[in-house]
Write an enzyme that holds these catalytic residues in place. Structure first.
Site, PDB file in Angstrom:
ATOM      1  NE  ARG A   1      -2.201  -1.342   3.448  1.00 35.59           N
ATOM      2  CZ  ARG A   1      -2.595  -1.177   4.692  1.00 35.59           C
ATOM      3  NH1 ARG A   1      -3.766  -0.633   4.948  1.00 35.59           N
ATOM      4  NH2 ARG A   1      -1.837  -1.551   5.695  1.00 35.59           N
TER       5      ARG A   1
ATOM      6  CG  ASN B   1      -4.169  -4.478   3.188  1.00 32.49           C
ATOM      7  OD1 ASN B   1      -3.624  -4.316   2.101  1.00 32.49           O
ATOM      8  ND2 ASN B   1      -3.484  -4.563   4.309  1.00 32.49           N
TER       9      ASN B   1
END
Length: 90
Positions: free
Chosen positions: A18, A36
């Site tokens: 990320r 996520n």
């Protein structure tokens, strides 16, 4: 301006993916978010110019040093959300 909804599968959680996505989005002057998902994938919403989004997708498909991307699904959405910056969602 376009918006893409992107689902990335593979070893993409717990490996800094990320953060990598956020850095690439900033590099390509995109706005949106990354998060996520419970199924082990990562979801991205990214808005920007078409060429910037294409370059961003190339980087995402390659992945970060510790990730292993096995599949990337891309859907162009009809709406723009007008995000101000690119965020990591938790």
């Amino acid at each position: 301006m376009l918006q893409y909804r992107i689902i990335v599968d593979g070893r993409v959680q717990g490996v800094g993916f990320r953060y990598f996505v956020q850095m690439e989005a900033d590099k390509h002057k995109l706005t949106g978010w990354v998060r996520n998902r419970d199924d082990g994938t990562v979801e991205i919403r990214a808005e920007g110019l078409e060429e910037s989004l294409k370059q961003f997708l190339k980087a995402i498909q390659k992945g970060s040093p510790f990730s292993k991307v096995t599949d990337v699904k891309v859907e162009e959405t009809k709406e723009l959300d007008g995000f101000q910056k690119f965020n990591i969602s938790y």
